[in-house]
Design an enzyme around this catalytic site. Sequence first.
Site, PDB file in Angstrom:
ATOM      1  CD  GLU A  59      31.051 -28.644 -46.254  1.00  0.00           C
ATOM      2  OE1 GLU A  59      30.591 -28.594 -45.101  1.00  0.00           O
ATOM      3  OE2 GLU A  59      31.722 -29.603 -46.692  1.00  0.00           O
ATOM      4  CG  ASN A 216      37.029 -30.776 -43.126  1.00  0.00           C
ATOM      5  OD1 ASN A 216      36.848 -30.032 -42.174  1.00  0.00           O
ATOM      6  ND2 ASN A 216      36.170 -31.734 -43.470  1.00  0.00           N
ATOM      7  CD  GLU A 217      34.858 -33.482 -39.862  1.00  0.00           C
ATOM      8  OE1 GLU A 217      34.299 -34.423 -40.453  1.00  0.00           O
ATOM      9  OE2 GLU A 217      34.271 -32.748 -39.041  1.00  0.00           O
ATOM     10  CE1 TYR A 289      28.542 -29.137 -36.909  1.00  0.00           C
ATOM     11  CE2 TYR A 289      30.304 -30.749 -37.149  1.00  0.00           C
ATOM     12  CZ  TYR A 289      29.634 -29.624 -37.600  1.00  0.00           C
ATOM     13  OH  TYR A 289      30.058 -28.992 -38.749  1.00  0.00           O
ATOM     14  CD  GLU A 352      33.230 -28.661 -39.940  1.00  0.00           C
ATOM     15  OE1 GLU A 352      32.341 -29.489 -39.684  1.00  0.00           O
ATOM     16  OE2 GLU A 352      34.006 -28.771 -40.916  1.00  0.00           O
ATOM     17  CD  GLN A 402      28.428 -25.735 -43.387  1.00  0.00           C
ATOM     18  OE1 GLN A 402      28.257 -25.112 -44.417  1.00  0.00           O
ATOM     19  NE2 GLN A 402      28.923 -26.989 -43.393  1.00  0.00           N
TER      20      GLN A 402
HETATM   21  O1  AHR Z   1      29.255 -29.173 -41.408  1.00  0.00           O
HETATM   22  C1  AHR Z   1      28.874 -30.328 -42.099  1.00  0.00           C
HETATM   23  C2  AHR Z   1      29.971 -31.364 -42.161  1.00  0.00           C
HETATM   24  O2  AHR Z   1      30.301 -31.767 -40.866  1.00  0.00           O
HETATM   25  C3  AHR Z   1      31.286 -30.918 -42.743  1.00  0.00           C
HETATM   26  O3  AHR Z   1      31.324 -31.053 -44.126  1.00  0.00           O
HETATM   27  C4  AHR Z   1      32.275 -31.842 -42.110  1.00  0.00           C
HETATM   28  O4  AHR Z   1      33.541 -31.261 -41.944  1.00  0.00           O
HETATM   29  C5  AHR Z   1      31.637 -32.209 -40.796  1.00  0.00           C
HETATM   30  O5  AHR Z   1      31.659 -33.560 -40.568  1.00  0.00           O
END
Ligand code: AHR
Length: 553
Positions: A59, A216-217, A289, A352, A402
């Site tokens: 990103e 995205n999101e 995450y 992600e 990432q």
């Molecule tokens: O990976 C960091 C951020 O986490 C990304 O920009 C977003 O899509 C997610 O919330």
Amino acid sequence: MIKRRAFLRNGVLGAGALLVSKYSSFAWAASAGAGSKIEILPDEPLGMISANLYGHFAENLGGVIYDGIWVGQNSSIPNIDGIRKELVEHMRTIKAPVIRYPGGCFADSYDWRDGIGPADRRPRRTNFWEGVETPNSPKTHKYDPNQFGTNEFIHFCKLIGSQPYLAANLRSLPAEEFYRWVEYCNSPAGSTTLADTRAAAGYADPFQVRFWGVGNESWGCGGNFTAQEYAVEFRRFTTWVPHFGQELSFIASGPNDDSWEWTRSFLEEIVRKGPGQLPSIYGLALHYYAWNLSRGRTRDWNTGKGDALKFDDVDWYELFRQGDVMESLITGHWQIMGEVDREHQIKLVVDEWGPWYRPGSEMTPGDILEQTPTLRDAVFSAMTLDIFNQHPEKIAMANCAQLINCLNSLYLAHEDKFCVTPVGHVFAMYSAHQGGQSLRTLFSAPRVHYDRDGKPASFAGLKGSASLHDKVLVLTVVNPHVSETCDAEVAIPGAAIKSGTAITLAASDLHAHNSFDQRDVVVPLTKALENRKPVLTYLFPAASVTKLTLTLE
Ligand code: AHR
């Protein structure tokens, strides 16, 4: 099970058909985890493991692009047309299959037109992340120079042999601009004005971009939509997109971890126009995450996070406990998807994933969201990839968040300094699974028990996955125990093992990590297996990731 520290010595495996000879530096013992067994079932194939499960995410954020990937053509840092050479070389060796770009949240603010055309005429923009940058963030972050755009990203992918996965802006650009970006990338040489613009930059041939994220999101930074609102936008954005003979695979913004309702409501709204809408969606993006290391004390995003480098044994297990959730998210969302999409035409795209710690471990001060991966993150990543391997029919792609200078990064770089993290080594080891036939594999080992702030907790003693590639079987195994080895029999009913090798990633310190000055603290070690008897037993070191590559007769 034997204590880790007492066995930091060379040792031998006792009786073992594939006898492992000396293995220095790690904890070996002859009888640890007695009775443990790994059974690989060649008659129970689960499906082909798509190479794309080993994908990446880059990103425009902090030091990921500028400093991480892009150093510029005039840099003294070895580069290929401005792209960090050492990074390209490493990504080739891990067979990086696909890279998602330019975001993340950044994608829904990005105007792709800012990043094309002559570099010296590209606009400088406000850094999208300026609100979270710190005063000591490197000045390369202060404003967005747009020197790395679509052309440079595609070039980066081509140098590696990866497929590009572009995330389109749904929040702040109209659908027409999405079509134009597709046109810029995919229209044949000489066919459109945008194809001419591309050719003028030195890229006459179309980029043939297949994977397109549509926002995205979208439940959060990507527009704060309801699932129903987003479904309407998704239909509008993806209707009548020019193809130029290129198959286009659209990836819809999916749920955040266990937001079951997003998945259900999105798909229900999509099919309000009939089930014929379903094939327009290639994948539903799941983001997960592992961040909450509070041991159940809070669900607060800021206070619930742990530290990347300072942790105790309980934090070690708690991260894996969080990581284990991935499997229930995959099966849970898959089940809900099946309620609407009965034939499962739509797959999951976990674009992600990774641990997310509080700030403080940045190797380059001021790099936002950068953290230093340790052995813990290597074990976590291996476990996650094993989960993906076990669900090949459900997952079409996954992208670790990432790639470089960010969350669960494979690489860290700053100016002329570079290192491969323990996570990068896991990707190198696990690339052998790509394209293999996933086989059902049963792990039986004593569970790891620990004290979760006064409450008993436990975790699987061994975890892993196996894949078959003609006569070669790849078995990856993690032993999560902080201090005890595990001696396990590896059984493959109906198959005999001719020869094999073992690669292990481990360290005497759970916090071990690589840095610019000490690049090889955590590195995989390879050993040949010696075939002596019909049964293979293997002693998995404490806190380790192991890959056994077995050639079958
Ligand atoms: O990976 C960091 C951020 O986490 C990304 O920009 C977003 O899509 C997610 O919330």
